[in-house]
Structures are given as C-alpha cells and as structure tokens.
Design a protein around this motif. Structure first.
Motif, PDB file in Angstrom:
ATOM      1  N   LYS A 137       0.780  -1.138   0.034  1.00 35.62           N
ATOM      2  CA  LYS A 137       0.102  -0.015   0.055  1.00 35.62           C
ATOM      3  C   LYS A 137       0.801   1.202   0.023  1.00 35.62           C
ATOM      4  O   LYS A 137       2.096   1.132   0.616  1.00 35.62           O
ATOM      5  N   LEU A 138       0.289   2.298  -0.350  1.00 33.80           N
ATOM      6  CA  LEU A 138       1.053   3.637  -0.227  1.00 33.80           C
ATOM      7  C   LEU A 138       1.290   4.019   1.351  1.00 33.80           C
ATOM      8  O   LEU A 138       1.897   4.660   1.611  1.00 33.80           O
ATOM      9  N   ALA A 175      -1.636  -3.639  -9.412  1.00 29.73           N
ATOM     10  CA  ALA A 175      -0.228  -3.407  -9.943  1.00 29.73           C
ATOM     11  C   ALA A 175       0.330  -3.050  -8.505  1.00 29.73           C
ATOM     12  O   ALA A 175      -0.332  -2.460  -7.606  1.00 29.73           O
ATOM     13  N   SER A 176       1.739  -3.525  -8.288  1.00 27.38           N
ATOM     14  CA  SER A 176       2.333  -3.118  -7.098  1.00 27.38           C
ATOM     15  C   SER A 176       2.724  -1.936  -7.039  1.00 27.38           C
ATOM     16  O   SER A 176       2.793  -1.148  -8.138  1.00 27.38           O
ATOM     17  N   VAL A 177       2.969  -1.120  -5.900  1.00 28.40           N
ATOM     18  CA  VAL A 177       3.343   0.307  -5.667  1.00 28.40           C
ATOM     19  C   VAL A 177       4.516   0.250  -6.335  1.00 28.40           C
ATOM     20  O   VAL A 177       4.813   1.541  -7.093  1.00 28.40           O
ATOM     21  N   GLU A 178       5.478  -0.376  -6.159  1.00 21.86           N
ATOM     22  CA  GLU A 178       6.792  -0.512  -6.758  1.00 21.86           C
ATOM     23  C   GLU A 178       6.777  -0.061  -8.313  1.00 21.86           C
ATOM     24  O   GLU A 178       7.462   0.513  -8.850  1.00 21.86           O
ATOM     25  N   SER A 203       7.716   2.852 -10.605  1.00 21.62           N
ATOM     26  CA  SER A 203       8.957   2.774 -11.985  1.00 21.62           C
ATOM     27  C   SER A 203       8.345   3.164 -13.192  1.00 21.62           C
ATOM     28  O   SER A 203       8.947   3.795 -13.970  1.00 21.62           O
ATOM     29  N   ARG A 204       6.907   2.866 -13.534  1.00 24.39           N
ATOM     30  CA  ARG A 204       6.255   3.457 -14.589  1.00 24.39           C
ATOM     31  C   ARG A 204       6.287   4.753 -14.809  1.00 24.39           C
ATOM     32  O   ARG A 204       6.565   5.345 -15.756  1.00 24.39           O
ATOM     33  N   GLY A 225      -4.070   2.164  -6.852  1.00 20.14           N
ATOM     34  CA  GLY A 225      -2.951   2.283  -5.848  1.00 20.14           C
ATOM     35  C   GLY A 225      -3.157   3.153  -4.770  1.00 20.14           C
ATOM     36  O   GLY A 225      -2.759   2.871  -3.568  1.00 20.14           O
ATOM     37  N   ILE A 226      -3.594   4.129  -5.354  1.00 20.65           N
ATOM     38  CA  ILE A 226      -3.726   5.581  -4.313  1.00 20.65           C
ATOM     39  C   ILE A 226      -4.995   4.921  -3.305  1.00 20.65           C
ATOM     40  O   ILE A 226      -5.088   5.165  -2.073  1.00 20.65           O
ATOM     41  N   LEU A 227      -6.221   4.218  -4.002  1.00 21.78           N
ATOM     42  CA  LEU A 227      -7.379   4.022  -3.007  1.00 21.78           C
ATOM     43  C   LEU A 227      -7.167   2.623  -2.214  1.00 21.78           C
ATOM     44  O   LEU A 227      -7.935   2.418  -1.301  1.00 21.78           O
ATOM     45  N   ARG A 228      -6.062   1.824  -2.550  1.00 13.32           N
ATOM     46  CA  ARG A 228      -6.162   0.593  -1.879  1.00 13.32           C
ATOM     47  C   ARG A 228      -5.829   0.697  -0.419  1.00 13.32           C
ATOM     48  O   ARG A 228      -6.216   0.027   0.334  1.00 13.32           O
TER      49      ARG A 228
END
Length: 372
Positions: free
Chosen positions: A229-230, A283-286, A290-291, A369-372
C-alpha cells in the motif's frame, strides 16, 4: 511502502477468515458516499440513495467522515475489545453489542481517526483525559469543516450520547437497506471465507494470502505479512496484552480498497474485496513508481510517441530523435524494465514497441494504488 504485520509464532488456528456485517456496512456506506471509487456499484448506490428517507440521508451526511475519507475502526470493534475472542459476530446486532462494550477512550479515539490519521499506528493519549490532545482534535476537525467540528465537540463532551446516536444510525441503516443487502451478499462472503480457510489449511499461508490479493505477501520465514500500500505502518498479531490473532474479512463492497486495521492496542484486521473475474489484479506500488519515473523523462516520452505508432529499431529511433544509439538503448532499457515496452526480433533486426494496453491502463492502476 507497506503495512507490516508481525505474525512470528502465531499458531495457524489464530489466522481466521470470517465475514463481518458491521465492517461490511462501513464499506457499503463508503460506496454510497463515494460512488466514484466503486464503478461496479453505481446501480446499487443510485437505487439505495434514492430509497433513503430524507431524515436518514441527512444523518448519514452528518457522519459521513467516519467512512468517506477514512475507515473508522468503530466498524471493527471485535478487534479492540480486551478479553474478547477477537472475531466478528454473526449478526449486526451482536457486533453493535460488542461496540457498546468498548470503553469510551477506545471508542473516541477510533471515531476521531479523521483528525489523527498521521499518528494512527503510533497511538496518542486519549482526548478525554489530555486537554492538549482534545484541543488538537478540535483544531484539526475545524480544518475539515463545521460538521466534523460539531461532531468532535459533542463526542468529547458526551461520548455516551454520541455512541447511542451512532448505534441508532446504524440500526436505521439496517432497517432501511442493509438487512436486504446483507442477505444477498452474506452467502458469497461466507463461501469465500470457507474457501480461503481450506486453502490456508491445505496449502499454507502464502498461497492463501495470494488468493486474497496479489498485494498481500508473507516472508519466507513466516514472520511478517505485508500489505503493498502507499500507506506505511506496522503492528503485531502476537501481543499477549491485546490478544493474539489475525482476522481477514471478505467484502462485497471493498474493491479497490484493501484495508488494514493496525492501530496500537487492537488486533490486526485485513478487509479485502472478494475477487471476481471482472476485477484486474492490482499493480504493485513499486511497479507504479517505476512506470511513472520511466515516463517522467522527456526523451523517453518522445521515444514513446514513435514506438506507440509502430515498432522501431534502435537505429531508427536514434535517427528520429537525433541522439546516439547507446543513449536510445539506455532509455529503452528503463521503459522495458517498467513493463512499458516489448521487443521482438524480425530477421536481423530487433523491433521495439510501446505496450499501449499497459499505458492506457496506467491511470486506472494509479488510482487503484492510491485508493488501495
């Protein structure tokens, strides 16, 4: 960044999968307040909102900060009650009875999470006994709006009255819409909990967590569970003063959220969305980082403009952009490592092309990812 849960020495039988009607109601209320987070629930949210009586709709609006921007732990009281077995109850009424048994300090701190989220996993003195913390809570509530300020003032002045008000609100939600909703989703959630329990028994924790969400993992020594998570935080499932155990709660309304209760003095809880074939793997935070970093460079963006239209060789890209072939190769390597570019060989040529499907989904992945 991640949330880490210490499970070293935790007996397997203390890791349980169980639905929670009160936790599910919390996410259902969030879906009503923030339908943009849950595109698959628009029909349900629209119909439910339209059916609410004006008085109940106004009261839900008054308290929506308990579930709109953060998820208050008051919806998981089974994790915070000392001397309790630490598992959800079968009915909403039973879970409300557990909520009533929380002491005032614990209830107030959980209800004020919207004013103290920066110190959530570190703990802080009770605003009922510490005037400085009470003043800070009121000050932070004031920055968020008059409803939050009024709620905080009433909560600090008379916790018992606010607790009774919250219980009546939840009971009215059950009567208005949630009893029917819970009847429809309870079987699905119970079946998922049974499946994950059997997976845990037969194949182990790593397999069970992967089935819950690709954003969950356990280290090789089975000492820690990690939530990708973030947010950043840590807690333990093996504190004897609190009670050992880790509860994983399936949710029909959860996606895209993966929630972690990791407050000090509470047993950890993970509330996860029940997977369906329509939900993409997160998708993972990492990978997201990277993208974004790969696309942040102006030269790489110019490269993407070319290879989005058709495949190019390194030499063609060097000529088109007016830079050297080794420099093109370095930038392509960054894009490939981020999963944005694919390569294929055609005879003696190596062609590079942008994966437009991945790029098109990038905005959705970032939001999830932000909402996770």
């Amino acid at each position: 960044m991640s949330v880490r849960i210490d499970i070293a020495g935790l007996p397997p039988e203390r890791i349980v999968f169980e639905p929670s009607p009160l936790a599910e109601l919390g996410l259902a209320l969030h879906a009503l307040a923030e339908p943009g987070h849950h595109p698959g629930l628009h029909g349900w949210a629209t119909a439910t909102s339209a059916s609410l009586k004006p008085d109940l709709a106004d009261r839900l609006c008054e308290a929506d900060f308990l579930w709109r921007t953060t998820f208050s732990d008051v919806f998981m009281p089974f994790a915070g009650l000392r001397g309790h077995h630490g598992r959800p109850a079968a009915t909403l009424a039973e879970e409300l009875d557990v909520l009533d048994r929380l002491d005032d300090e614990r209830f107030v701190n959980a209800a004020l999470e919207f004013t103290c989220n920066q110190t959530y996993d570190q703990g802080r003195p009770s605003p009922l006994t510490d005037p400085a913390v009470a003043a800070e809570s009121l000050e932070l509530a004031a920055t968020r709006g008059p409803r939050q300020t009024d709620f905080t003032r009433r909560l600090l002045a008379d916790p018992a009255a606010v607790r009774a008000w919250v219980r009546r609100l939840i009971e009215d939600c059950e009567e208005a819409f949630f009893a029917d909703t819970w009847r429809r989703v309870q079987g699905q959630l119970a079946a998922d909990a049974r499946h994950k329990t059997e997976l845990l028994r037969r194949k182990g924790l790593a397999e069970a967590l992967t089935a819950v969400s690709p954003a969950l993992s356990v280290d090789e020594d089975r000492r820690y569970v990690f939530l990708d998570k973030l947010a950043q935080g840590s807690t333990t499932a093996v504190d004897p003063a609190v009670g050992t155990g880790l509860v994983l709660v399936p949710s029909h309304f959860g996606w895209p959220h993966l929630l972690a209760l990791h407050a000090p003095g509470w047993r950890p809880v993970i509330q996860y969305p029940v997977a369906t074939g329509e939900l993409p793997a997160p998708a993972s935070v990492e990978l997201l980082e990277s993208r974004l970093e790969a696309l942040a460079h102006p030269v790489r963006l110019r490269l993407c403009r070319n290879i989005a239209r058709s495949p190019y060789t390194t030499g063609e890209l060097a000529h088109a952009l007016g830079i050297s072939a080794p420099e093109v190769s370095r930038h392509l390597s960054v894009l490939k490592k981020a999963g944005l570019v694919s390569t294929r060989r055609r005879g003696r040529y190596v062609l590079h092309q942008l994966d437009v499907t991945v790029v098109a989904r990038l905005g959705v992945d970032i939001l999830e990812g932000i909402l996770r």
